[in-house]
Structures are given as C-alpha cells and as structure tokens.
Design a protein around this motif. Structure first.
Motif, short mmCIF file in Angstrom:
data_model
loop_
_atom_site.label_atom_id
_atom_site.label_comp_id
_atom_site.label_asym_id
_atom_site.label_seq_id
_atom_site.Cartn_x
_atom_site.Cartn_y
_atom_site.Cartn_z
N ALA A 99 -0.26 9.94 3.40
CA ALA A 99 -1.09 9.10 4.26
C ALA A 99 -2.26 8.57 3.45
O ALA A 99 -2.62 9.11 2.39
CB ALA A 99 -1.58 9.89 5.48
N TRP A 100 -2.86 7.52 3.99
CA TRP A 100 -4.05 6.93 3.37
C TRP A 100 -5.08 6.68 4.47
O TRP A 100 -4.77 6.08 5.49
CB TRP A 100 -3.71 5.62 2.67
N VAL A 158 -2.95 5.25 7.54
CA VAL A 158 -1.64 4.67 7.24
C VAL A 158 -0.75 5.76 6.66
O VAL A 158 -1.12 6.44 5.71
CB VAL A 158 -1.77 3.51 6.22
N THR A 159 0.44 5.94 7.26
CA THR A 159 1.43 6.85 6.71
C THR A 159 2.54 6.03 6.07
O THR A 159 2.48 4.79 6.05
CB THR A 159 2.02 7.77 7.79
N LEU A 160 3.54 6.69 5.58
CA LEU A 160 4.63 5.97 4.92
C LEU A 160 5.48 5.16 5.88
O LEU A 160 6.23 4.26 5.46
CB LEU A 160 5.51 6.97 4.14
N ASP A 161 5.37 5.44 7.19
CA ASP A 161 6.18 4.67 8.15
C ASP A 161 5.44 4.39 9.46
O ASP A 161 6.06 4.01 10.46
CB ASP A 161 7.50 5.38 8.44
N ASP A 162 4.12 4.57 9.46
CA ASP A 162 3.35 4.33 10.69
C ASP A 162 1.91 3.98 10.30
O ASP A 162 1.51 4.16 9.14
CB ASP A 162 3.38 5.57 11.59
N THR A 206 -7.76 12.02 17.75
CA THR A 206 -8.51 11.82 16.52
C THR A 206 -7.53 11.48 15.41
O THR A 206 -6.32 11.71 15.55
CB THR A 206 -9.28 13.08 16.13
N PRO A 207 -8.00 10.95 14.28
CA PRO A 207 -7.08 10.69 13.18
C PRO A 207 -6.30 11.95 12.75
O PRO A 207 -5.10 11.86 12.47
CB PRO A 207 -8.01 10.20 12.06
N ALA A 208 -6.98 13.10 12.74
CA ALA A 208 -6.30 14.34 12.34
C ALA A 208 -5.22 14.72 13.34
O ALA A 208 -4.10 15.11 12.96
CB ALA A 208 -7.32 15.47 12.19
N ASP A 209 -5.54 14.62 14.64
CA ASP A 209 -4.54 14.97 15.66
C ASP A 209 -3.36 14.01 15.62
O ASP A 209 -2.21 14.41 15.77
CB ASP A 209 -5.19 14.94 17.05
N LEU A 227 0.84 -1.20 0.00
CA LEU A 227 0.00 0.00 0.00
C LEU A 227 0.87 1.25 0.00
O LEU A 227 0.60 2.21 -0.75
CB LEU A 227 -0.92 -0.01 1.22
N ARG A 228 1.91 1.26 0.80
CA ARG A 228 2.79 2.42 0.87
C ARG A 228 3.51 2.66 -0.45
O ARG A 228 3.75 3.81 -0.83
CB ARG A 228 3.79 2.23 2.01
#
Length: 592
Positions: A23-24, A59-63, A97-100, A12-13
C-alpha cells in the motif's frame, strides 16, 4: 480524465511492486504541512483528480480510497467517479480510518510506503500507531512521484520581496529576538521554523510560490548565536540579500537544512504538527528534541495593535470593492449574460481597482442555486452555469493587500425569496450576529463558543458540517492556526488580537447554499469580580441582503445590531463611491 487517473494509479502500483509495498499512503500536503500547495506538490490532485484543499489517500495494489471532509463531499463524489477510488467521508459515523480500511483489504503483515517529508512528526507517529495493532508496517520510501510524474512542474522561481515595516509595525530583528527569548526561556539552544507563513511573518518577507498565499518555500533555524534561512537564494534580489546578510541572517540552499540538522547539538525546539518526519530523523542523536507549538505560530496569531489598524484599512478597501460588485450584479443580472465564472472574474476585477491589491486570497467560491450547496465549489468556464434574475447566489471571496488579508461570504436573492429560504437565511444570520456579539471569559477555547453561531439552527433541527471560524493571516494565508471556532476540541484558547472568520451556514442540497461570513477580531471587554471577559469586533464592511430576512424571527437586539452595522457600512464606505453606487448603498443599508 478518468482513464488518465487510472493510468497514473497503475504507474504508482508498478513502482510499489518494485519496492515490495502492499500500500501507499499519500498525505496530500508538502514538506511544510501546507494547506494550499505549489503545483510541484499537488500530488493528491495528480493521482486522484480531486482538487479540494483537504484530503489524504491510501492506495493498494488493487484498490484505493480518499478521505475528505464535508466541505468537499459533493465535489469529491463527482471528481472520483469512475476512477476506482472510493470516497471516505470524514467525521461521518461508520467511515473507517485508513488503518481499519487497509486491514479489510490488505494481507496480514502488509507494508505501507509513504514519503516522510510530507507527513508531520505527529501524523507519522499516529499513522504508525494505528497500523501496528493490525500487523501493518509503515515505511519511508521517499518521493515516488518523480518516477511516474514525467511532466511534473518545477518548484516556483518567483521572487521574494520585503513586507515593509510601515505595514508590519515590527522589524524582523525584533520578531526574531522575541522568538529567541522564548527559546532561551524554555532552556533550548535552537528552534526550527518550518511553516511557510511562520517564516514569512518572522522575516517580514513575502513571495508567491503558492497561489493566493504570499509565501515562499523555506526553512529557518534560529539558535542562540545564528539565524539561518534555507531557500532558493536566486529568488532574493541582490539588494535584499545584502540587507538580510547585514542583519546577521545567513542564507543557505533549501535542502541544506537536512544536512545541517545532522550536526546540531543541545536542545532544539520543533513543532510536531508542522515539522516533517524526515527533518526530525535528520536531527543529530546528540541533540535533545523538545516538541511544542511553534513560538512563531503563537506570536503571529495575536495581531498587534498596528497590524489590526492595517487590517481595518484592508477591510475598507475590500468593502468598497464588494459594494461596487453588488451594484454591478444588480445592474447586470437579467439584462446581460452572466455566469458563475463571470462573477468570479468581476470580484477580482473590482478588488484590483483598489490601491495595493496583491491578488485574491483564495480561488473564489461561487454557487448559483443548487451549486451553492457545494461548500467549496471550484467553478471553471466549462462548469459555470448562467445566472438568471431569480434564485439565490452565494459567493465567498477575499483579497490580499499589504495591509492585510480579507475573506467574506455573502448570499443574495435575485428575486422574491420563498418563505423557507428566508427562514434558512435568517437563522444563519442570527448565528453570525450571535458570535459577533458574544462576551466570554478569557481562556475559553473555540469549541466552547461555537454554539453561539449554531444555536438558532440547532433549535430548528438544522446544522452545517464545517467549522464556524478559522484564523486569518496578516497579508498571509487566509486560513491560519492554531486557533479556530469549531465543534472539535482545540486546546488553543481565543485571545485578544486573534483575527478569525465568523461564518455559520446552511445548505439545502439540490436547492441552494446560504453562508454569511464576516471577519472578527478578539479584544478585551471588561474585568469583573468574576474574572476577565473578552468580546469580538466585526472588521468586515459589506451589507447583508435584507431581502432574505424574516424579521419576525429576529430579536430586537439582533435587529439593532444589523441596523447599526449597516449604518457603519454606509458611513465608512460611501465617501469612496460614485453617486450611483452611493445611492445603491443607501438603499441596501436602510434600517429594517
């Protein structure tokens, strides 16, 4: 499995990098905002390994992080272990939250990709608004799963069948006209139906595209002059196709809705919680969009007198099956090897002996001793533990019948219970009775009556983390909106005809879970000089384990309710039982 999840995240990344995404966001649902999903849309489970029915991911590129509610904390903690995905506990103080969370791990100006077909209009707007203050940007990138899910299941080809008027009590023409009348009353020329259970109910059709939910993948568009149903037409038998077309219902392929909306005009009604963002964006700029709760959702939630009579037939069938199961359990545990998974199979077996059984209404939850504290445990042959003639067993199950949908939880003790277990159980039972016996003013929202089920627990410093009651469909989804009985505010009031669960609970992690669940229907009570008042009628027919009751904790009124309920269970169920089962039922329904 853990390494497989890590590989999927890596794939995915890799696709995210190609699109310059930081991010996704994964909503965990499908284009219809369904709670339970066909295999094709089980994306959250594919990416994370977590197979609960609720949750979303970032999902981020490393987390990576996954948010879910208290029903699944224990399950998610186990399934996400060693995957590199963090568990975020919803409604727990301190959970970001996802944004935070994204702000703390992503760079300034990060771009967040998502699939707009799997976010409702409100979800897309709310997510976008929460990201914007952090200089984070939401972007629709379509469905990336086709690029990384090489063996993705196909959309189900299962046939669609008719739910006969002898069960529904109302033709689809009458239902469509009722929806159309509300549409015209609001000054609109069209209404878009997107929720699968709304469509199944409106058209008196059922399917099996989603396990345990008799629905099918479709959209519908009702205008002042036309009725259009969008689906895989190959799934409708020829004779049913001809019947639908003779009634003025036009059939089109599933994806055609996105094209047809481009040329629509006038005022169109959409439900912002059940319409995906991609559909909204497809609507012609010449049209005027009005957002409101779907008329079909409202009509479906308030069961007709005919539907309620049918549901009582389903409850009787289910009650017979449950007594047969309880009799088997008593005769078998401690004498033969019985596991939690055997209990799941037996529950379905006894229901399958009932006329018209159409399958379970959800994957049964079975928890022995400490496993009972896993609120939505999904037992398998590999994870099932052996049940001994001691301890406490919780089982939550239900059936689908043409006459209705059932959902019941019982907790039984397989030996002499501890005083603490009896106290815990009795406080939960007081909550079940408290809600069942409640009288309340009309126009009361569910959050205002939730206390009736929790008060006894709260008075002793106990609580449970999930809702008390959810709506239940009519040979449809076991979880049905828009109403509910829970602490969170819901503007929908409880109205006559609404069918809900009554399921207070208490969980001692590491020891046992206790839940008692009946199905109740709201009905009129009386009108006084102070207004109109409503009450509940308990529809479920199945004994409650009196061996777990601490009688001194119950009031005379509560004891009377239980004794009357058990007498009713015996009177209504015993004629359908053999002599051994009848004697067993008599024993477990004796007055306390």
């Amino acid at each position: 499995m853990k390494s497989m999840i890590q590989n999927r995240l890596a794939n995915l990344r890799a696709e995210m990098k190609k699109l310059n995404l930081d991010a996704w966001y994964l909503s965990g649902t499908d284009p219809h905002q369904s709670e339970y999903l066909p295999d094709y849309w089980q994306i959250r489970s594919f990416i994370s390994g977590f197979n609960g029915s609720a949750g979303y991911m970032m999902v981020t590129l490393d987390d990576a992080a996954l948010w879910t509610d208290s029903r699944y904390f224990l399950q998610a903690n186990e399934q996400l272990s060693e995957t590199g995905i963090r568990l975020m506990k919803l409604r727990v103080e301190g959970t970001p939250t996802p944004a935070d969370w994204l702000k703390s791990v992503a760079k300034e100006g990060a771009i967040v990709g998502t699939d707009a077909t799997c976010l409702s209009v409100n979800q897309f707007r709310n997510l976008n608004q929460s990201l914007a203050p952090h200089n984070l940007h939401l972007k629709d990138c379509g469905d990336l799963m086709d690029l990384i899910w090489t063996d993705r299941p196909v959309l189900p080809p299962n046939p669609i069948f008719e739910h006969e008027v002898k069960y529904t009590g109302q033709s689809r023409q009458d239902k469509i006209e009722a929806i159309r009348a509300k549409m015209i009353e609001s000054g609109a020329q069209s209404i878009l139906l997107t929720a699968l259970d709304d469509i199944a109910w409106t058209f008196n059709l059922r399917g099996s595209d989603i396990s345990y939910n008799p629905v099918f993948m479709a959209f519908a568009l009702v205008t002042t002059n036309d009725i259009q149903l969008y689906l895989n037409c190959d799934k409708i038998p020829d004779n049913l196709q001809k019947k639908l077309m003779s009634e003025g219902i036009k059939l089109s392929r599933y994806s055609q809705i996105y094209i047809d909306l481009c040329s629509i005009s006038g005022k169109i009604l959409i439900d912002p919680d059940r319409t995906n963002q991609a559909l909204k964006e497809a609507i012609s700029p010449d049209a005027s969009i009005a957002m409101q709760l779907s008329t079909a959702t409202i009509l479906k939630a308030k069961k007709s007198d005919h539907e309620l009579e049918m549901i009582k037939i389903a409850m009787h069938k289910d009650g017979v099956a449950m007594v047969k199961f309880l009799h088997w359990l008593k005769q078998t545990v401690g004498k033969k090897t019985v596991t939690e998974y055997d209990v799941l199979l037996k529950l379905e077996e006894f229901r399958s002996q009932q006329t018209g059984f159409m399958g379970s209404s959800f994957y049964a939850i079975v928890g022995y001793n400490e496993n009972g504290a896993i609120v939505h445990r999904s037992v398998t042959p590999e994870t099932a533990v052996q049940i001994e003639a001691s301890g406490i067993l919780l089982f939550d199950s239900g059936g689908q019948y043409p006459e209705g949908t059932t959902d019941i939880t019982r907790t039984v003790c397989l030996s002499t219970p501890t005083e603490l277990a009896k106290e815990d159980f009795t406080l939960v039972l007081k909550g079940t009775i408290g809600l069942a016996e409640l009288k309340f003013p009309a126009n009361t929202p569910g959050c205002n009556i939730d206390l009736a089920a929790r008060q006894a627990l709260w008075q002793t410093g106990r609580n449970y983390g999930h809702g008390t009651g959810h709506g239940i469909g009519f040979f449809l989804n076991v979880h049905e909106g828009p109403m509910g009985i829970r602490q969170e505010y819901n503007e929908r009031v409880i109205e006559p005809g609404m069918v809900l669960s009554d399921e207070p609970a208490f969980y001692r992690e590491g020891h046992y879970g206790i839940r008692i669940e009946n199905v109740i229907a709201c009905k009129e009570w009386q009108i006084t000089e102070y207004g109109r008042f409503l009450q509940f009628e308990t529809l479920t027919l199945c004994p409650i384990d009196t061996g777990l009751i601490e009688k001194k904790l119950m009031s005379a009124t509560e004891i009377d309710w239980l004794n009357r309920y058990h007498q009713r269970c015996y009177n209504e169920l015993s004629p359908a039982l053999n002599e051994d089962e009848k004697a067993f039922l008599k024993e477990i329904t004796n007055a306390i």
